[in-house]
Design a protein around this motif. Structure first.
Motif, mmCIF file in Angstrom:
data_model
loop_
_atom_site.group_PDB
_atom_site.id
_atom_site.type_symbol
_atom_site.label_atom_id
_atom_site.label_comp_id
_atom_site.label_asym_id
_atom_site.label_seq_id
_atom_site.Cartn_x
_atom_site.Cartn_y
_atom_site.Cartn_z
ATOM 1 N N LEU A 159 0.847 -1.193 0.000
ATOM 2 C CA LEU A 159 0.000 0.000 0.000
ATOM 3 C C LEU A 159 0.877 1.235 0.000
ATOM 4 N N PHE A 160 0.680 2.082 -0.999
ATOM 5 C CA PHE A 160 1.327 3.386 -1.049
ATOM 6 C C PHE A 160 0.239 4.422 -0.788
ATOM 7 N N ALA A 161 0.393 5.206 0.269
ATOM 8 C CA ALA A 161 -0.653 6.162 0.626
ATOM 9 C C ALA A 161 -0.040 7.448 1.142
ATOM 10 N N SER A 162 -0.659 8.557 0.772
ATOM 11 C CA SER A 162 -0.233 9.862 1.268
ATOM 12 C C SER A 162 -1.366 10.487 2.067
ATOM 13 N N THR A 163 -1.031 11.057 3.221
ATOM 14 C CA THR A 163 -2.011 11.797 4.009
ATOM 15 C C THR A 163 -1.754 13.301 3.965
ATOM 16 N N THR A 164 -0.819 13.711 3.129
ATOM 17 C CA THR A 164 -0.601 15.142 2.895
ATOM 18 C C THR A 164 -1.681 15.650 1.944
ATOM 19 N N SER A 165 -2.276 16.791 2.272
ATOM 20 C CA SER A 165 -3.381 17.306 1.471
ATOM 21 C C SER A 165 -2.979 17.547 0.019
ATOM 22 N N ARG A 166 -3.912 17.253 -0.861
ATOM 23 C CA ARG A 166 -3.709 17.528 -2.284
ATOM 24 C C ARG A 166 -3.582 19.030 -2.541
ATOM 25 N N LEU A 167 -3.961 19.858 -1.552
ATOM 26 C CA LEU A 167 -3.835 21.305 -1.711
ATOM 27 C C LEU A 167 -2.390 21.772 -1.574
ATOM 28 N N VAL A 168 -1.528 20.924 -1.037
ATOM 29 C CA VAL A 168 -0.094 21.232 -1.024
ATOM 30 C C VAL A 168 0.463 20.983 -2.417
ATOM 31 N N VAL A 169 0.251 19.771 -2.907
ATOM 32 C CA VAL A 169 0.589 19.391 -4.280
ATOM 33 C C VAL A 169 -0.252 18.163 -4.590
ATOM 34 N N ASP A 170 -0.765 18.088 -5.803
ATOM 35 C CA ASP A 170 -1.649 16.998 -6.174
ATOM 36 C C ASP A 170 -0.840 15.858 -6.776
ATOM 37 N N LEU A 171 -0.765 14.756 -6.037
ATOM 38 C CA LEU A 171 0.023 13.608 -6.478
ATOM 39 C C LEU A 171 -0.581 12.910 -7.683
ATOM 40 N N ASN A 172 -1.813 13.255 -8.021
ATOM 41 C CA ASN A 172 -2.472 12.641 -9.172
ATOM 42 C C ASN A 172 -2.410 13.523 -10.415
ATOM 43 N N ARG A 173 -1.527 14.520 -10.399
ATOM 44 C CA ARG A 173 -1.351 15.415 -11.544
ATOM 45 C C ARG A 173 0.100 15.388 -11.996
ATOM 46 N N SER A 174 0.294 15.580 -13.268
ATOM 47 C CA SER A 174 1.646 15.582 -13.826
ATOM 48 C C SER A 174 2.298 16.953 -13.679
ATOM 49 N N ILE A 175 3.617 16.976 -13.704
ATOM 50 C CA ILE A 175 4.348 18.238 -13.705
ATOM 51 C C ILE A 175 3.905 19.049 -14.920
ATOM 52 N N ASN A 234 0.871 20.425 -15.139
ATOM 53 C CA ASN A 234 -0.581 20.558 -15.062
ATOM 54 C C ASN A 234 -0.917 21.809 -14.249
ATOM 55 N N PRO A 235 -1.806 22.680 -14.737
ATOM 56 C CA PRO A 235 -2.121 23.909 -14.005
ATOM 57 C C PRO A 235 -2.759 23.656 -12.636
ATOM 58 N N ARG A 236 -3.236 22.428 -12.401
ATOM 59 C CA ARG A 236 -3.845 22.104 -11.110
ATOM 60 C C ARG A 236 -2.903 21.313 -10.213
ATOM 61 N N LEU A 237 -1.633 21.270 -10.558
ATOM 62 C CA LEU A 237 -0.655 20.579 -9.725
ATOM 63 C C LEU A 237 -0.600 21.214 -8.338
ATOM 64 N N TYR A 238 -0.595 22.548 -8.313
ATOM 65 C CA TYR A 238 -0.642 23.287 -7.058
ATOM 66 C C TYR A 238 -2.018 23.921 -6.907
ATOM 67 N N SER A 239 -2.424 24.152 -5.658
ATOM 68 C CA SER A 239 -3.718 24.776 -5.396
ATOM 69 C C SER A 239 -3.559 26.284 -5.263
ATOM 70 N N GLU A 240 -4.684 26.951 -5.027
ATOM 71 C CA GLU A 240 -4.636 28.392 -4.828
ATOM 72 C C GLU A 240 -3.820 28.786 -3.603
ATOM 73 N N ALA A 241 -3.578 27.832 -2.693
ATOM 74 C CA ALA A 241 -2.789 28.118 -1.494
ATOM 75 C C ALA A 241 -1.290 28.091 -1.773
ATOM 76 N N THR A 242 -0.864 27.299 -2.755
ATOM 77 C CA THR A 242 0.574 27.121 -2.961
ATOM 78 C C THR A 242 1.081 27.555 -4.336
ATOM 79 N N ARG A 243 0.197 27.792 -5.282
ATOM 80 C CA ARG A 243 0.694 28.071 -6.637
ATOM 81 C C ARG A 243 1.443 29.399 -6.737
ATOM 82 N N ASP A 244 1.159 30.324 -5.811
ATOM 83 C CA ASP A 244 1.861 31.605 -5.838
ATOM 84 C C ASP A 244 3.016 31.656 -4.838
ATOM 85 N N ALA A 245 3.333 30.520 -4.224
ATOM 86 C CA ALA A 245 4.483 30.464 -3.322
ATOM 87 C C ALA A 245 5.761 30.661 -4.137
ATOM 88 N N PRO A 246 6.827 31.118 -3.517
ATOM 89 C CA PRO A 246 8.089 31.285 -4.254
ATOM 90 C C PRO A 246 8.496 29.994 -4.961
#
Length: 254
Positions: A57-73, A75-87
Motif C-alpha cells: 500500500l502506497f498512501a499519502s495523508t498530505t493534502s492535495r492542496l499542497v501538491v496533487d500527487l495525481n497530476r503531472s508536472i 498541469n495547471p492544477r498541480l498546485y492549489s490556490e494556497a501554494t501556486r503563488d508560493a516562491p
C-alpha cells in the motif's frame, strides 16, 4: 510471466499540512476539510484492499492542496490556490519532499515487480463529492481505465457486472466522473509500462456512502471487497504472498 502482482495506492488519503507550509494555508481551514482537501473514505478503502490482497500500500495523508500527487508536472492544477503563488524555491522543495518520493516509490515498485516477471495490477483508490458546482454526480461508483487497453476494460467490465449482480440498485459507471485517459498517475504509468505488464484501475466512490455512517459504509466497503475478490478469482488473478505485505507511503508524508 509469473503471478499477478497487486499494488494499491491512495494519492489523496488525508488533509495534513506539513509544518513548513502551514503559513500558506491561513484562512483555508474550510477548504482543507472539504472534498478539495482530500478524498474522504479513500484511505480506508485502500487499506481494506491491501489487506485482502496481501498487497503493498502506497498512501499519502498530505493534502492535495499542497501538491496533487495525481497530476503531472506542468498541469495547471498541480498546485492549489494556497501554494501556486508560493516562491519557486518553495514549490520545488514541495516537489522534492512530497511529490517525487511518492510517485517514484510507486513507479520503482512496479518496475521491480515487472523485472521479476510479474504482471502488475494497480488499483488507485479515490472518492468524489456527491455534488460539484451545483450538479449532482449521477453514480455510486466509477471505474476509470483506458479503453485502448483490453485487460483494463475487461477488468472493469467484470467488476461492474459483479457489483450490479449483488446490488442492482447501485449505479456503477465506467470512466465517470472523470475519463480514465485524462491526466492522472495511472495515465502516466501507462506511458511508462506496456499493457502486457501493467493494468491501472482508478476506483472512484461517491462520498455520500461515507457520510451514511459506520454500518452502511462498512457494508459498502465489504461489497467492493467481495466483488473484487470474485473478479480476481474468476480471472485467475493470483495475489502475492502475505509475508510481503507492507505499507509504503511514509516517504510522501514529510
Amino acid at each position: 510471466m509469473n503471478t499477478r502482482y497487486f499494488l494499491i495506492s491512495c494519492e489523496h488519503g488525508g488533509n495534513r499540512i506539513p509544518s513548513a507550509y502551514r503559513r500558506f494555508f491561513v484562512g483555508f481551514s474550510g477548504l482543507l476539510r472539504s472534498h478539495r482537501g482530500y478524498d474522504m473514505g479513500a484511505l480506508r478503502m485502500a487499506r481494506d484492499f491491501a489487506v485482502m490482497l496481501h498487497a503493498p500500500l502506497f498512501a499519502s495523508t498530505t493534502s492535495r492542496l499542497v501538491v496533487d500527487l495525481n497530476r503531472s508536472i506542468g498541469n495547471p492544477r498541480l498546485y492549489s490556490e494556497a501554494t501556486r503563488d508560493a516562491p519557486r524555491a518553495i514549490r520545488e522543495e514541495i516537489l522534492e519532499c512530497c511529490y517525487f518520493p511518492y510517485r517514484n516509490g510507486v513507479e520503482d515498485d512496479i518496475a521491480e515487480a515487472i523485472r521479476q516477471g510479474h504482471r502488475v495490477v494497480h488499483i488507485s483508490s479515490h472518492s468524489f463529492t456527491p455534488e460539484l458546482n451545483g450538479e449532482i454526480r449521477n453514480a455510486d461508483i466509477g471505474l476509470l481505465y483506458d479503453p485502448g487497453r483490453r485487460l483494463e476494460q475487461d477488468f472493469c467490465n467484470r467488476w461492474r457486472a459483479s457489483i450490479r449482480t449483488r446490488q442492482p440498485t447501485l449505479k456503477v459507471r465506467r470512466n465517470y466522473p472523470y475519463r480514465g485517459t485524462s491526466d492522472g498517475f495511472a495515465a502516466y504509468l501507462r506511458r511508462r509500462f506496456s499493457p502486457d505488464v501493467y493494468t491501472g484501475i482508478e476506483l472512484e466512490v461517491n462520498q455520500k456512502h461515507v457520510f451514511e455512517g459506520h454500518r452502511p459504509w462498512a457494508a459498502f466497503r465489504r461489497l467492493l471487497l467481495e466483488t473484487l475478490r470474485e473478479v480476481i478469482s474468476a480471472s485467475k488473478y493470483v495475489a502475492r504472498d502475505k509475508s510481503r505485505y507492507s505499507s509504503k507511503g511514509a516517504a510522501a508524508r514529510p
